[in-house]
Design an enzyme around this catalytic site. Structure first.
Site, PDB file in Angstrom:
ATOM      1  N   SER A 168     -68.374 -57.898 -29.824  1.00  0.00           N
ATOM      2  CA  SER A 168     -69.606 -57.889 -29.047  1.00  0.00           C
ATOM      3  C   SER A 168     -70.675 -58.744 -29.712  1.00  0.00           C
ATOM      4  O   SER A 168     -71.054 -58.500 -30.864  1.00  0.00           O
ATOM      5  CB  SER A 168     -70.120 -56.452 -28.897  1.00  0.00           C
ATOM      6  OG  SER A 168     -71.418 -56.452 -28.346  1.00  0.00           O
TER       7      SER A 168
ATOM      8  N   HIS B 128     -67.216 -60.197 -25.826  1.00  0.00           N
ATOM      9  CA  HIS B 128     -67.951 -59.179 -25.069  1.00  0.00           C
ATOM     10  C   HIS B 128     -69.429 -59.527 -25.120  1.00  0.00           C
ATOM     11  O   HIS B 128     -70.027 -59.609 -26.199  1.00  0.00           O
ATOM     12  CB  HIS B 128     -67.698 -57.799 -25.675  1.00  0.00           C
ATOM     13  CG  HIS B 128     -68.217 -56.667 -24.854  1.00  0.00           C
ATOM     14  ND1 HIS B 128     -67.480 -56.084 -23.848  1.00  0.00           N
ATOM     15  CD2 HIS B 128     -69.404 -56.014 -24.878  1.00  0.00           C
ATOM     16  CE1 HIS B 128     -68.183 -55.103 -23.309  1.00  0.00           C
ATOM     17  NE2 HIS B 128     -69.361 -55.041 -23.903  1.00  0.00           N
TER      18      HIS B 128
ATOM     19  N   ASP C 261     -73.079 -58.405 -23.929  1.00  0.00           N
ATOM     20  CA  ASP C 261     -73.873 -57.305 -23.393  1.00  0.00           C
ATOM     21  C   ASP C 261     -75.181 -57.834 -22.809  1.00  0.00           C
ATOM     22  O   ASP C 261     -76.030 -58.359 -23.534  1.00  0.00           O
ATOM     23  CB  ASP C 261     -74.191 -56.298 -24.490  1.00  0.00           C
ATOM     24  CG  ASP C 261     -72.965 -55.524 -24.935  1.00  0.00           C
ATOM     25  OD1 ASP C 261     -72.364 -54.843 -24.088  1.00  0.00           O
ATOM     26  OD2 ASP C 261     -72.606 -55.599 -26.126  1.00  0.00           O
TER      27      ASP C 261
ATOM     28  N   MET D 199     -78.602 -56.737 -21.066  1.00  0.00           N
ATOM     29  CA  MET D 199     -79.450 -55.560 -20.889  1.00  0.00           C
ATOM     30  C   MET D 199     -80.769 -55.989 -20.256  1.00  0.00           C
ATOM     31  O   MET D 199     -81.358 -57.000 -20.646  1.00  0.00           O
ATOM     32  CB  MET D 199     -79.711 -54.892 -22.238  1.00  0.00           C
ATOM     33  CG  MET D 199     -78.450 -54.511 -22.985  1.00  0.00           C
ATOM     34  SD  MET D 199     -78.847 -53.708 -24.558  1.00  0.00           S
ATOM     35  CE  MET D 199     -77.207 -53.597 -25.293  1.00  0.00           C
TER      36      MET D 199
ATOM     37  N   HIS E  84     -70.784 -57.804 -19.761  1.00  0.00           N
ATOM     38  CA  HIS E  84     -71.011 -56.379 -19.529  1.00  0.00           C
ATOM     39  C   HIS E  84     -72.442 -56.200 -19.048  1.00  0.00           C
ATOM     40  O   HIS E  84     -73.391 -56.285 -19.829  1.00  0.00           O
ATOM     41  CB  HIS E  84     -70.753 -55.618 -20.836  1.00  0.00           C
ATOM     42  CG  HIS E  84     -71.024 -54.160 -20.776  1.00  0.00           C
ATOM     43  ND1 HIS E  84     -71.115 -53.377 -21.910  1.00  0.00           N
ATOM     44  CD2 HIS E  84     -71.220 -53.310 -19.729  1.00  0.00           C
ATOM     45  CE1 HIS E  84     -71.370 -52.134 -21.561  1.00  0.00           C
ATOM     46  NE2 HIS E  84     -71.438 -52.063 -20.248  1.00  0.00           N
TER      47      HIS E  84
ATOM     48  N   MET F 105     -75.386 -54.262 -18.210  1.00  0.00           N
ATOM     49  CA  MET F 105     -76.124 -53.008 -18.317  1.00  0.00           C
ATOM     50  C   MET F 105     -77.464 -53.228 -17.627  1.00  0.00           C
ATOM     51  O   MET F 105     -78.530 -53.260 -18.253  1.00  0.00           O
ATOM     52  CB  MET F 105     -76.280 -52.614 -19.784  1.00  0.00           C
ATOM     53  CG  MET F 105     -74.997 -52.056 -20.369  1.00  0.00           C
ATOM     54  SD  MET F 105     -75.138 -51.587 -22.105  1.00  0.00           S
ATOM     55  CE  MET F 105     -74.672 -53.131 -22.865  1.00  0.00           C
TER      56      MET F 105
ATOM     57  N   MET G 110     -67.458 -46.100 -22.263  1.00  0.00           N
ATOM     58  CA  MET G 110     -68.467 -46.143 -23.317  1.00  0.00           C
ATOM     59  C   MET G 110     -68.249 -44.945 -24.231  1.00  0.00           C
ATOM     60  O   MET G 110     -68.291 -43.795 -23.781  1.00  0.00           O
ATOM     61  CB  MET G 110     -69.868 -46.111 -22.719  1.00  0.00           C
ATOM     62  CG  MET G 110     -70.250 -47.342 -21.915  1.00  0.00           C
ATOM     63  SD  MET G 110     -70.268 -48.874 -22.889  1.00  0.00           S
ATOM     64  CE  MET G 110     -71.477 -48.480 -24.167  1.00  0.00           C
TER      65      MET G 110
ATOM     66  N   GLY H 181     -76.765 -49.261 -24.954  1.00  0.00           N
ATOM     67  CA  GLY H 181     -78.075 -49.818 -25.222  1.00  0.00           C
ATOM     68  C   GLY H 181     -78.342 -50.206 -26.654  1.00  0.00           C
ATOM     69  O   GLY H 181     -79.163 -51.079 -26.913  1.00  0.00           O
TER      70      GLY H 181
ATOM     71  N   GLY I  23     -74.425 -49.897 -33.504  1.00  0.00           N
ATOM     72  CA  GLY I  23     -74.433 -49.122 -34.731  1.00  0.00           C
ATOM     73  C   GLY I  23     -74.328 -47.621 -34.568  1.00  0.00           C
ATOM     74  O   GLY I  23     -74.489 -46.877 -35.545  1.00  0.00           O
TER      75      GLY I  23
ATOM     76  N   ASP J 275     -65.967 -49.076 -26.075  1.00  0.00           N
ATOM     77  CA  ASP J 275     -67.124 -49.755 -26.649  1.00  0.00           C
ATOM     78  C   ASP J 275     -68.059 -48.741 -27.286  1.00  0.00           C
ATOM     79  O   ASP J 275     -68.596 -47.876 -26.602  1.00  0.00           O
ATOM     80  CB  ASP J 275     -67.866 -50.524 -25.538  1.00  0.00           C
ATOM     81  CG  ASP J 275     -69.058 -51.313 -26.042  1.00  0.00           C
ATOM     82  OD1 ASP J 275     -69.312 -51.321 -27.257  1.00  0.00           O
ATOM     83  OD2 ASP J 275     -69.735 -51.938 -25.215  1.00  0.00           O
ATOM     84  N   GLY J 276     -68.210 -48.860 -28.615  1.00  0.00           N
ATOM     85  CA  GLY J 276     -69.168 -48.014 -29.308  1.00  0.00           C
ATOM     86  C   GLY J 276     -68.568 -47.243 -30.461  1.00  0.00           C
ATOM     87  O   GLY J 276     -67.647 -46.452 -30.278  1.00  0.00           O
ATOM     88  N   GLY J 277     -69.043 -47.521 -31.674  1.00  0.00           N
ATOM     89  CA  GLY J 277     -68.588 -46.777 -32.831  1.00  0.00           C
ATOM     90  C   GLY J 277     -67.165 -47.075 -33.247  1.00  0.00           C
ATOM     91  O   GLY J 277     -66.515 -46.248 -33.899  1.00  0.00           O
TER      92      GLY J 277
ATOM     93  N   GLY K 232     -68.817 -54.323 -32.421  1.00  0.00           N
ATOM     94  CA  GLY K 232     -69.975 -55.157 -32.725  1.00  0.00           C
ATOM     95  C   GLY K 232     -70.330 -55.115 -34.192  1.00  0.00           C
ATOM     96  O   GLY K 232     -69.957 -55.984 -34.978  1.00  0.00           O
ATOM     97  N   SER K 233     -71.037 -54.082 -34.594  1.00  0.00           N
ATOM     98  CA  SER K 233     -71.522 -53.974 -35.971  1.00  0.00           C
ATOM     99  C   SER K 233     -70.381 -54.066 -36.980  1.00  0.00           C
ATOM    100  O   SER K 233     -70.467 -54.823 -37.955  1.00  0.00           O
ATOM    101  CB  SER K 233     -72.274 -52.648 -36.166  1.00  0.00           C
ATOM    102  OG  SER K 233     -73.363 -52.532 -35.282  1.00  0.00           O
TER     103      SER K 233
END
Length: 211
Positions: free
Chosen positions: A10, A35, A37, A39, A68, A70, A139, A144, A147, A177-179, A199-200
């Site tokens: 991401s 990816h 994002d 927003m 993506h 959002m 998700m 949004g 991290g 997506d996420g964590g 991402g992170s």
């Protein structure tokens, strides 16, 4: 790792001053998709980048772009993102009253259609749409912000979706997506995910990715 699993880093966690170089890093480190994002400051509070940035990045890589969205009322902007260089356009079920229309519009523009669900949105809302999409994005954090830690109950959601896909013989990919990091990666893969957004952890070099 399953051979059909793909990594989709991401850009949300990339260095915004050097996005072109960050695309090079994605290619060098095993990414198979990018990816992106988007927003709008309404569906989620932050604002990121839009069509001009995506258009400027498109010539820098041959990797497919999963944009993506959002954003509220994605049907109003889908065409502009298709023109800007998206290969796959993923919108949120929660952001529109016209999810079927969005899928039809994406396909009419000859792009692949993805649909995303926030953690607390049940899978049942997608029952009629699953035969028609190429990707479902679960998700695993609230959308949004980068991290965040993966929300544990979303793993069961991935498992349920994978079971539905197998039982019905559907062909959509399951993205998460996420964590996602080296600790949570085996868990989401074991649950049935085959498209990994990171991402992170990816850009910090903390994701142990071996094809």
């Amino acid at each position: 790792m399953k051979t059909d699993v793909i990594l989709s880093p991401s850009l949300l966690s990339a260095d915004f001053c050097s996005l072109g170089s960050e695309l090079d890093k994605i290619e060098a480190c095993g990414g198979s998709m990018v990816h992106i994002d988007v927003m709008d400051g309404h569906f989620v509070p932050p604002v990121t980048y839009g069509q001009p940035v995506i258009k400027s990045l498109r010539p820098r890589t041959g990797l497919p772009f999963d944009v993506h969205l959002m954003v509220e009322k994605p049907e109003d902007s889908i065409e502009s993102y298709a023109v800007s260089g998206a290969d796959l356009i993923t919108f949120h079920y929660e952001a529109t009253d016209h999810a079927d229309l969005c899928v039809q519009l994406i396909h009419r523009l000859e792009k692949k259609a993805g649909i995303a669900l926030c953690p607390a949105t049940p899978l049942c809302v997608l029952e009629e749409l699953l035969p028609f999409v190429e990707l479902v994005l679960i998700m695993t954090v609230n959308p949004g912000w980068g991290g965040q830690k993966l929300i544990p109950y979303t793993v069961d959601k991935i498992k349920k979706l994978a079971d539905i896909r197998k039982a019905k013989g559907f062909g959509f990919r399951i993205s998460v997506d996420g964590g996602i990091n080296s600790g949570t990666l085996p868990t989401v893969l074991g649950a049935g995910a085959d498209t990994i957004v990171s991402g992170s952890s990816f850009f910090k070099g903390e994701l142990n990715w071996e094809k």
